[in-house]
Design an enzyme around this catalytic site. Structure first.
Site, PDB file in Angstrom:
ATOM      1  CB  CYS A 275      14.690 -47.476 -26.243  1.00 37.71           C
ATOM      2  SG  CYS A 275      13.443 -46.405 -25.498  1.00 37.71           S
ATOM      3  CD  GLU A 337      13.657 -52.888 -31.010  1.00 37.47           C
ATOM      4  OE1 GLU A 337      14.679 -52.236 -31.258  1.00 37.47           O
ATOM      5  OE2 GLU A 337      12.813 -52.546 -30.142  1.00 37.47           O
TER       6      GLU A 337
END
Length: 416
Positions: A275, A337
């Site tokens: 990630c 995000e």
């Protein structure tokens, strides 16, 4: 009244007119076509006044005190012909006033008044030149406005730089530009955070420039990784682009990692394979077929897990969809995000960086379900984005690893 032409003679055709006006003696001898009629004298006088007006107005750039902050319009009058007329009746022309700092001097260096010579316009036919001169003077407004715009941004840049060197009270540093949702841009105060207690390697990564976006994933700017992950900025709407990689081996097992305890956000949590964030550079800003994000995933798979670049080329990293989520890690740090979901199916070589990854393992569907149960019971911690994806989409995708094309969606953003 005696004319200034009394020393010359005129022809008979003009003598009667001269006698009637009483301005030219009889012994003058000059062609009739050269005689000045009173209306001609008046016209020449008007022309002289117009010449004076055109020559009187010049543009000058002057400076005022630093406290002015932004340029403003003012009017400055000069009388280069010494006509003595009231300058307020002349054509007004704006001049710039800007703060006298180095950046402004670079934009408009040494601007000074320029006065034409006293007799520069004496032999000029104003009727022929006043229109082009007027157009030229008005066209001069365009560079003046351009200089004003540049000076205004130069002043703001200097303000930011100076404020950054001298933090204000209550732990607040200088003004910095921030882009928020809907492409509304304004100046906000970025909080100053003490990072002395954090891992040095992870602190260095905070200087990376992430891609700022709006709610529709349109790029609107760039900001440091640090500022993108501060809860204070997240609550003001700061949103950035990210990705999550799910790597499966040929046995259809998913590679998981446990984040290092040195990580600033969500340390020690279990999560998907990798990630991270694409950076604000030309290679990773490419949006066609999510190519920039896939390049960023290749880079981070190498940095975190030590997977050689040639084993995971962008062409073998498959984009599926995007999710939009927000979560806090602690009272200071968090995430906000739009996360690109990427799938890879391949056997790879692993050499993890211990500063990034505490542990890793391949799991089957059943093993992942057991891990999620432990997380629900508080036995282990998992990252919020991984939990959202696992509970909503992951097992459906996992069942169709050979038919992932049906899930590819470049239009929809899942709001979680």
């Amino acid at each position: 009244m005696t004319s200034r032409l009394s020393s010359v003679s005129i022809g008979p055709a003009a003598r009667a007119l001269s006698d009637r006006e009483g301005s030219v003696p009889r012994n003058a001898s000059l062609e009739a076509s050269d005689v000045w009629h009173p209306s001609q004298r008046l016209g020449l006088a008007r022309q002289k006044r117009k010449r004076d007006w055109l020559a009187a107005d010049v543009v000058s750039a002057t400076a005022q005190s630093r406290d002015a902050a932004l340029p403003e319009l003012a009017v400055r009058r000069v009388d280069p012909l010494g006509s003595g007329r009231n300058p307020s009746s002349r054509l007004r022309f704006p001049v710039l006033r800007a703060s006298p700092i180095a950046t402004v001097r670079e934009v408009a260096p040494q601007a000074t008044e320029v006065a034409p010579p006293r007799d520069a316009w004496r032999d000029c036919d104003v009727r022929r030149v006043r229109a082009p001169i007027g157009r030229a003077m008005w066209c001069g407004l365009a560079p003046a406005r351009a200089i004003g715009c540049a000076a205004r941004w130069a002043v703001r840049a200097a303000d930011r730089a100076q404020s950054g060197r001298a933090p204000g009270p209550a732990g607040v540093c200088g003004r910095r530009p921030m882009s928020v949702l809907g492409q509304i841009r304004h100046f906000v105060m970025m909080p100053e955070i003490n990072t002395d207690h954090l891992d040095k390697q992870q602190v260095q990564l905070l200087a990376e420039m992430c891609i700022l976006i709006d709610e529709n994933d349109n790029k609107i700017g760039a900001e440091t990784k640090k500022n993108c992950h501060l809860n204070e900025n997240i609550e003001k709407g700061l949103l950035h682009r990210a990705f999550s990689v799910f790597l499966f081996n040929t046995e259809n097992k998913l590679l998981l990692q446990q984040r290092s305890d040195a990580k600033i956000t969500f340390p020690g949590c279990f999560t998907n394979t990798c990630c991270s964030h694409p950076l604000s550079n030309p290679g990773e800003l490419e949006e066609n077929e999510a190519l920039g994000v896939r390049r960023a995933a290749q880079r981070r798979l190498k940095a975190e897990l030590g997977i050689p670049l040639e084993e995971v080329p962008p062409e073998e990293i498959n984009y599926l969809t995007r999710i939009h989520y927000k979560a806090q890690s602690d009272g200071i740090w968090g995430e906000h995000e739009i996360d690109y979901i990427l799938f890879v199916r391949k056997n790879v070589t692993l050499n993890p960086d211990p500063n990034e990854i505490k542990s890793f393992c391949y799991v089957s569907k059943e093993e992942l379900k057991e891990l999620l149960k432990k997380a629900a019971n508080g036995e282990i911690k998992i990252t919020p984005w991984f939990q959202i994806i696992a509970e909503t989409f992951l097992f459906k995708w996992w069942d169709n690893l050979n038919h992932l094309n049906q899930f590819v969606d470049h239009e929809k953003i899942h709001r979680m």
